[in-house]
Design a protein around this motif. Sequence first.
Motif, PDB file in Angstrom:
ATOM      1  N   UNK A  51       0.775  -1.175   0.114  1.00 19.68           N
ATOM      2  CA  UNK A  51      -0.022   0.043  -0.124  1.00 19.68           C
ATOM      3  C   UNK A  51       0.885   1.192   0.016  1.00 19.68           C
ATOM      4  N   UNK A  52       0.073   2.211  -0.025  1.00 17.02           N
ATOM      5  CA  UNK A  52       0.566   3.849   0.007  1.00 17.02           C
ATOM      6  C   UNK A  52       0.220   4.396   0.837  1.00 17.02           C
ATOM      7  N   UNK A  53       0.968   5.283   1.971  1.00 16.06           N
ATOM      8  CA  UNK A  53       0.426   6.139   2.886  1.00 16.06           C
ATOM      9  C   UNK A  53       1.058   7.460   2.891  1.00 16.06           C
ATOM     10  N   UNK A  54      -0.243   8.196   2.890  1.00 19.98           N
ATOM     11  CA  UNK A  54       0.187   9.749   2.908  1.00 19.98           C
ATOM     12  C   UNK A  54       0.304  10.408   4.386  1.00 19.98           C
ATOM     13  N   UNK A  55       1.461  10.970   4.703  1.00 19.94           N
ATOM     14  CA  UNK A  55       1.688  11.356   6.178  1.00 19.94           C
ATOM     15  C   UNK A  55       1.729  12.856   6.219  1.00 19.94           C
ATOM     16  N   UNK A  56       0.940  13.212   7.181  1.00 15.17           N
ATOM     17  CA  UNK A  56       0.541  14.718   7.319  1.00 15.17           C
ATOM     18  C   UNK A  56       1.185  15.121   8.876  1.00 15.17           C
ATOM     19  N   UNK A  57       2.004  16.190   8.629  1.00 11.21           N
ATOM     20  CA  UNK A  57       2.897  16.661   9.826  1.00 11.21           C
ATOM     21  C   UNK A  57       1.856  17.495  10.844  1.00 11.21           C
ATOM     22  N   UNK A  58       2.346  17.784  12.135  1.00 13.55           N
ATOM     23  CA  UNK A  58       1.689  18.698  12.759  1.00 13.55           C
ATOM     24  C   UNK A  58       2.061  20.069  12.961  1.00 13.55           C
ATOM     25  N   UNK A  59       1.721  20.777  13.814  1.00 11.93           N
ATOM     26  CA  UNK A  59       1.665  22.533  14.124  1.00 11.93           C
ATOM     27  C   UNK A  59       3.215  22.708  14.058  1.00 11.93           C
ATOM     28  N   UNK A  60       3.624  23.527  13.471  1.00 12.60           N
ATOM     29  CA  UNK A  60       5.085  23.856  13.466  1.00 12.60           C
ATOM     30  C   UNK A  60       6.015  22.903  12.884  1.00 12.60           C
ATOM     31  N   UNK A  61       5.330  21.696  12.416  1.00 15.17           N
ATOM     32  CA  UNK A  61       6.401  20.474  11.909  1.00 15.17           C
ATOM     33  C   UNK A  61       6.454  20.531  10.429  1.00 15.17           C
ATOM     34  N   UNK A  62       6.848  19.293   9.747  1.00 11.73           N
ATOM     35  CA  UNK A  62       7.100  19.447   8.221  1.00 11.73           C
ATOM     36  C   UNK A  62       7.367  17.790   8.056  1.00 11.73           C
ATOM     37  N   UNK A  63       7.489  17.638   6.824  1.00 13.61           N
ATOM     38  CA  UNK A  63       7.703  16.087   6.261  1.00 13.61           C
ATOM     39  C   UNK A  63       8.895  15.657   6.979  1.00 13.61           C
ATOM     40  N   UNK A  64       9.828  16.250   7.411  1.00 15.72           N
ATOM     41  CA  UNK A  64      10.991  15.558   7.985  1.00 15.72           C
ATOM     42  C   UNK A  64      10.633  15.088   9.210  1.00 15.72           C
ATOM     43  N   UNK A  65       9.472  15.328   9.632  1.00 16.68           N
ATOM     44  CA  UNK A  65       8.988  14.650  11.104  1.00 16.68           C
ATOM     45  C   UNK A  65       9.049  13.027  10.732  1.00 16.68           C
ATOM     46  N   UNK A  66       8.798  12.632   9.798  1.00 21.35           N
ATOM     47  CA  UNK A  66       8.643  11.158   9.584  1.00 21.35           C
ATOM     48  C   UNK A  66       9.647  10.674   9.103  1.00 21.35           C
ATOM     49  N   UNK A  67      11.068  11.336   9.038  1.00 18.83           N
ATOM     50  CA  UNK A  67      12.280  10.660   8.292  1.00 18.83           C
ATOM     51  C   UNK A  67      12.579   9.395   8.911  1.00 18.83           C
ATOM     52  N   UNK A  68      12.294   9.137  10.054  1.00 19.57           N
ATOM     53  CA  UNK A  68      12.732   7.816  10.854  1.00 19.57           C
ATOM     54  C   UNK A  68      11.918   6.766  10.618  1.00 19.57           C
ATOM     55  N   UNK A  69      10.734   6.936  10.022  1.00 17.35           N
ATOM     56  CA  UNK A  69       9.712   5.964   9.918  1.00 17.35           C
ATOM     57  C   UNK A  69       9.658   5.488   8.363  1.00 17.35           C
ATOM     58  N   UNK A  70      10.316   6.067   7.615  1.00 18.82           N
ATOM     59  CA  UNK A  70      10.336   5.566   6.146  1.00 18.82           C
ATOM     60  C   UNK A  70      10.856   4.407   6.141  1.00 18.82           C
TER      61      UNK A  70
END
Length: 307
Positions: A40-59
């Motif tokens: 599957x594919x997952x679209x990941x949305x960051x939080x307040x003051x966050x960014x896409x980099x917040x998911x770096x360690x999960x990829x």
Amino acid sequence: MTTQPAATPPPNARAYPLHTPRGTFAVVDHPAAPGVEPRGVALLLPGFTGSKEDFTLMHEPLAERGYRTVAVDGRGQHESDGPADDESAYARDELAQDVLAQAAALDADGTPLHLLGHSLGGQIARAAVILDHAPFRSLTLMASGPAQISDSQQQRVKLLRDALAVMTMAETWEAILAMGPPEEVGGPARGIGGPDLLRRRWLGTKPAQLIATGRQLCTEPDRVDELAALPLPFHVLSGASDDTWPVPVLDDMAARLQARRTVVPGAEHSPNADQPLRTAQAVADFWDSVDGTEATEGTPPTAGQQA
């Protein structure tokens, strides 16, 4: 939450602008691991003051489970453009429509598309599926509660909004560092990456986005009943402690949604950064269960999972 060292995408990831009819969004797109059956594919949305980099360690751990993951900077966040002063561009329904456009642009090739939102991103994800749940196979709310944030966090967000009303983004950054960073809901000095990345992310984020979404966090209504009426599987995941939405509040929301509930030991408001491996395992276990591919024997239970 400790600052994590990762500042660049994993080796197999690709950073690029995702073009949609609603604008262009910066994403980090990581394919499923070579030799692993795509699930599957997952679209990941960051939080307040966050960014896409917040998911770096999960990829990478999610790739090993067969999932392509696409982390996105929302409108006006970090490397995604947006108006600097027009708060109406960041109304909740506008951001929800952006998510639907991003989902349509991903070209999932018929594989299941899962949606995950962290904190503010969870509330945007919720608004998106209430508008149109059809593109999505499931929704995971990570450290994201049923309504407005806690009183203590509302005070911190108000301080940030007041500062942005009279100071530039650069001046506000220096003021935050001088005072010591607040907790993550208003803490741009914390997160994945070193000080240079965090400062660059802060300066790239549009003040109108922070002011508008900060106000929304402080006034968000309870829409759990609307969400529960949708024919989607839900997952409520959090750390073992959270002062943005207390854990008992998240427990109650999960019960109302009849959702899978995961509590990640050793994590607080950002399980994706605090305990990325445990969090990725829990998320992948949920996605597997949704599509009937969850292993039974020889697979350890989800960290902290509650029935």
